[in-house]
Write a protein that holds these residues in place. Structure first.
Motif, PDB file in Angstrom:
ATOM      1  N   THR A 179     -10.091  10.590   0.565  1.00 26.33           N
ATOM      2  CA  THR A 179      -9.925   9.301  -0.110  1.00 26.33           C
ATOM      3  C   THR A 179      -8.452   8.979  -0.326  1.00 26.33           C
ATOM      4  O   THR A 179      -7.643   9.891  -0.568  1.00 26.33           O
ATOM      5  N   GLN A 180      -8.125   7.693  -0.222  1.00 23.53           N
ATOM      6  CA  GLN A 180      -6.818   7.278  -0.725  1.00 23.53           C
ATOM      7  C   GLN A 180      -6.741   7.730  -2.179  1.00 23.53           C
ATOM      8  O   GLN A 180      -7.728   7.674  -2.914  1.00 23.53           O
ATOM      9  N   GLY A 181      -5.564   8.145  -2.612  1.00 23.96           N
ATOM     10  CA  GLY A 181      -5.409   8.597  -3.993  1.00 23.96           C
ATOM     11  C   GLY A 181      -5.234   7.437  -4.957  1.00 23.96           C
ATOM     12  O   GLY A 181      -5.095   6.275  -4.553  1.00 23.96           O
ATOM     13  N   LEU A 182      -5.231   7.774  -6.226  1.00 24.20           N
ATOM     14  CA  LEU A 182      -5.002   6.737  -7.244  1.00 24.20           C
ATOM     15  C   LEU A 182      -3.584   6.175  -7.103  1.00 24.20           C
ATOM     16  O   LEU A 182      -3.366   4.973  -7.291  1.00 24.20           O
ATOM     17  N   GLY A 183      -2.631   7.036  -6.742  1.00 22.48           N
ATOM     18  CA  GLY A 183      -1.265   6.558  -6.510  1.00 22.48           C
ATOM     19  C   GLY A 183      -1.197   5.643  -5.296  1.00 22.48           C
ATOM     20  O   GLY A 183      -0.435   4.668  -5.288  1.00 22.48           O
ATOM     21  N   THR A 184      -2.003   5.943  -4.279  1.00 23.49           N
ATOM     22  CA  THR A 184      -2.044   5.086  -3.081  1.00 23.49           C
ATOM     23  C   THR A 184      -2.585   3.706  -3.458  1.00 23.49           C
ATOM     24  O   THR A 184      -2.007   2.676  -3.095  1.00 23.49           O
ATOM     25  N   ILE A 185      -3.691   3.707  -4.198  1.00 17.96           N
ATOM     26  CA  ILE A 185      -4.306   2.435  -4.603  1.00 17.96           C
ATOM     27  C   ILE A 185      -3.344   1.637  -5.486  1.00 17.96           C
ATOM     28  O   ILE A 185      -3.222   0.419  -5.351  1.00 17.96           O
ATOM     29  N   MET A 186      -2.632   2.347  -6.357  1.00 19.00           N
ATOM     30  CA  MET A 186      -1.701   1.664  -7.270  1.00 19.00           C
ATOM     31  C   MET A 186      -0.548   0.989  -6.532  1.00 19.00           C
ATOM     32  O   MET A 186       0.114   0.107  -7.076  1.00 19.00           O
ATOM     33  N   ALA A 187      -0.284   1.438  -5.296  1.00 10.97           N
ATOM     34  CA  ALA A 187       0.817   0.847  -4.533  1.00 10.97           C
ATOM     35  C   ALA A 187       0.429  -0.468  -3.864  1.00 10.97           C
ATOM     36  O   ALA A 187       1.292  -1.187  -3.348  1.00 10.97           O
ATOM     37  N   ALA A 232       2.836  -0.036   8.024  1.00  8.87           N
ATOM     38  CA  ALA A 232       2.268  -1.391   8.122  1.00  8.87           C
ATOM     39  C   ALA A 232       2.844  -2.321   7.051  1.00  8.87           C
ATOM     40  O   ALA A 232       2.486  -3.492   6.981  1.00  8.87           O
ATOM     41  N   GLY A 233       3.698  -1.770   6.196  1.00 13.37           N
ATOM     42  CA  GLY A 233       4.310  -2.582   5.139  1.00 13.37           C
ATOM     43  C   GLY A 233       3.570  -2.493   3.817  1.00 13.37           C
ATOM     44  O   GLY A 233       3.847  -3.258   2.889  1.00 13.37           O
ATOM     45  N   GLY A 234       2.610  -1.572   3.716  1.00 12.30           N
ATOM     46  CA  GLY A 234       1.845  -1.423   2.469  1.00 12.30           C
ATOM     47  C   GLY A 234       0.664  -2.381   2.439  1.00 12.30           C
ATOM     48  O   GLY A 234       0.566  -3.303   3.267  1.00 12.30           O
ATOM     49  N   ILE A 235      -0.220  -2.130   1.512  1.00 14.27           N
ATOM     50  CA  ILE A 235      -1.449  -2.939   1.427  1.00 14.27           C
ATOM     51  C   ILE A 235      -1.199  -4.162   0.550  1.00 14.27           C
ATOM     52  O   ILE A 235      -0.723  -4.052  -0.578  1.00 14.27           O
ATOM     53  N   ASP A 236      -1.501  -5.326   1.098  1.00 12.07           N
ATOM     54  CA  ASP A 236      -1.308  -6.571   0.334  1.00 12.07           C
ATOM     55  C   ASP A 236      -2.426  -6.761  -0.677  1.00 12.07           C
ATOM     56  O   ASP A 236      -2.170  -7.175  -1.803  1.00 12.07           O
ATOM     57  N   LEU A 237      -3.647  -6.529  -0.247  1.00  9.84           N
ATOM     58  CA  LEU A 237      -4.784  -6.764  -1.148  1.00  9.84           C
ATOM     59  C   LEU A 237      -5.812  -5.659  -0.938  1.00  9.84           C
ATOM     60  O   LEU A 237      -6.303  -5.478   0.178  1.00  9.84           O
ATOM     61  N   GLN A 238      -6.073  -4.920  -1.994  1.00  9.40           N
ATOM     62  CA  GLN A 238      -7.027  -3.817  -1.934  1.00  9.40           C
ATOM     63  C   GLN A 238      -8.329  -4.240  -2.605  1.00  9.40           C
ATOM     64  O   GLN A 238      -8.351  -4.587  -3.784  1.00  9.40           O
ATOM     65  N   PHE A 277      -8.981 -13.452  11.361  1.00 12.86           N
ATOM     66  CA  PHE A 277      -8.356 -12.166  11.051  1.00 12.86           C
ATOM     67  C   PHE A 277      -7.668 -11.594  12.292  1.00 12.86           C
ATOM     68  O   PHE A 277      -7.393 -10.399  12.353  1.00 12.86           O
ATOM     69  N   ALA A 278      -7.399 -12.457  13.279  1.00 10.97           N
ATOM     70  CA  ALA A 278      -6.889 -11.977  14.572  1.00 10.97           C
ATOM     71  C   ALA A 278      -5.584 -11.200  14.439  1.00 10.97           C
ATOM     72  O   ALA A 278      -5.305 -10.305  15.235  1.00 10.97           O
ATOM     73  N   ASN A 279      -4.778 -11.559  13.446  1.00  8.96           N
ATOM     74  CA  ASN A 279      -3.502 -10.849  13.265  1.00  8.96           C
ATOM     75  C   ASN A 279      -3.492  -9.929  12.050  1.00  8.96           C
ATOM     76  O   ASN A 279      -2.478  -9.290  11.764  1.00  8.96           O
ATOM     77  N   ALA A 280      -4.617  -9.895  11.322  1.00  8.55           N
ATOM     78  CA  ALA A 280      -4.665  -9.101  10.094  1.00  8.55           C
ATOM     79  C   ALA A 280      -4.881  -7.629  10.424  1.00  8.55           C
ATOM     80  O   ALA A 280      -5.287  -7.266  11.527  1.00  8.55           O
ATOM     81  N   ARG A 281      -4.559  -6.799   9.453  1.00  3.01           N
ATOM     82  CA  ARG A 281      -4.765  -5.362   9.625  1.00  3.01           C
ATOM     83  C   ARG A 281      -5.514  -4.818   8.417  1.00  3.01           C
ATOM     84  O   ARG A 281      -5.558  -5.459   7.369  1.00  3.01           O
ATOM     85  N   GLY A 282      -6.112  -3.630   8.568  1.00  2.00           N
ATOM     86  CA  GLY A 282      -6.866  -3.078   7.450  1.00  2.00           C
ATOM     87  C   GLY A 282      -6.851  -1.556   7.434  1.00  2.00           C
ATOM     88  O   GLY A 282      -6.697  -0.905   8.478  1.00  2.00           O
ATOM     89  N   PHE A 283      -6.992  -1.030   6.234  1.00  2.00           N
ATOM     90  CA  PHE A 283      -7.126   0.421   6.041  1.00  2.00           C
ATOM     91  C   PHE A 283      -8.314   0.643   5.115  1.00  2.00           C
ATOM     92  O   PHE A 283      -8.363   0.047   4.030  1.00  2.00           O
TER      93      PHE A 283
END
Ligand code: GLP
Length: 261
Positions: free
Chosen positions: A182-190, A123-129, A58-64
């Protein structure tokens, strides 16, 4: 929404870890949305094992992270900042600062929430939540009644959620904070792919509503019915109230291998 009924939570964790492994191998700087709670532990254990075995970095990965209690001291072991480090981040090789979370001690919470949304976008948005689900159907900390279009914001926890989470606070509900960010439902949906994991009978009604109920703010997770790529990983107990469980099993078993999750 793809429903995968697994023999047990360990197998569900393995499948969740597979989805993340595929992402990080394809896109080493991928952006993960990280949930706390007991549901994703199987995923994190399996990812830590794969990292230790030298199979995954995960050396180059990012997370929220998804959410955070408001008002807990920085050193409190139950801040989600500390929990996600103990459960996952410190067990693999994320770079310092690569995993960010809501600041539950911010003195300007609305401004912080806007900056969190901006940071995810930058960060370009979340790839996998990764998600769990509350017994009342909340995802993140979006409690019943949450706007289905909500973004990161402060919320008041329901009594039920505080009762559910009292086990992390010595069984004392009065020690559980009343508010969260909390991240919102709209945030999670993105997020581009959502992987929700649930186990145990206590989640069976919430899972039934999630997959088979009407879309409603009363069961906030139902908004995911509008998402084009959701994977729901269940053990038998969490799947026990699904009306179409036979169909979900047949569909998964007949799935072409090239489709992946
Ligand atoms: C918590 C968290 C959620 C989590 C849910 C279920 O309160 N805010 O992110 O998914 O409730 O928790 P658990 O997985 O421990 O059952």
């Amino acid at each position: 929404m793809e429903i995968v009924i697994c023999p047990d939570a360990v197998q569900a964790g393995r499948l969740g870890a597979d989805a993340i492994t595929t992402l990080i191998r394809r896109k080493p700087d991928g952006v993960l949305g990280l949930a706390t709670g007991s549901s994703p532990l199987g995923i994190y254990d399996e990812l830590a094992r794969r990292h230790e075995a030298g199979e995954l970095s995960f050396a180059n990965a990012r997370g929220f992270t998804l959410d955070e209690y408001v008002g807990l001291a920085t050193e409190h072991p139950e801040t989600y900042h500390n929990v996600i480090r103990k459960d996952f981040v410190n067990r693999v090789d994320f770079a310092d600062g690569a995993v960010r979370g809501p600041d539950g001690l911010s003195d300007d919470i609305p401004a912080f929430c806007r900056s969190y949304e901006e940071a995810i976008a930058a960060a370009g948005g979340i790839d996998l939540q990764i998600l769990g689900i509350g017994t009342d159907g909340h995802i993140g900390f979006n409690e019943p009644g949450s706007s289905l279009a909500s973004r990161t914001r402060i919320k008041t926890l329901t009594k039920q959620t505080r009762i559910d989470n009292a086990r992390f606070f010595g069984g004392d509900i009065d020690q559980v904070p009343t508010h969260c960010i909390t991240q919102g439902l709209g945030t999670i949906m993105a997020a581009r792919h959502v992987v929700l994991v649930a186990s145990g009978h206590g989640k069976a009604e919430a899972v039934h509503q999630l997959a088979e109920g009407s879309v409603s703010a009363m069961w906030p997770g139902t908004i995911l019915q509008h998402h084009p790529h959701v994977t729901v990983l269940l053990d038998e107990a969490a799947a026990s109230r699904l009306q179409l469980s036979d169909y979900y099993r047949e569909t998964y078993h007949a799935k072409p291998a090239w489709q992946g999750l």
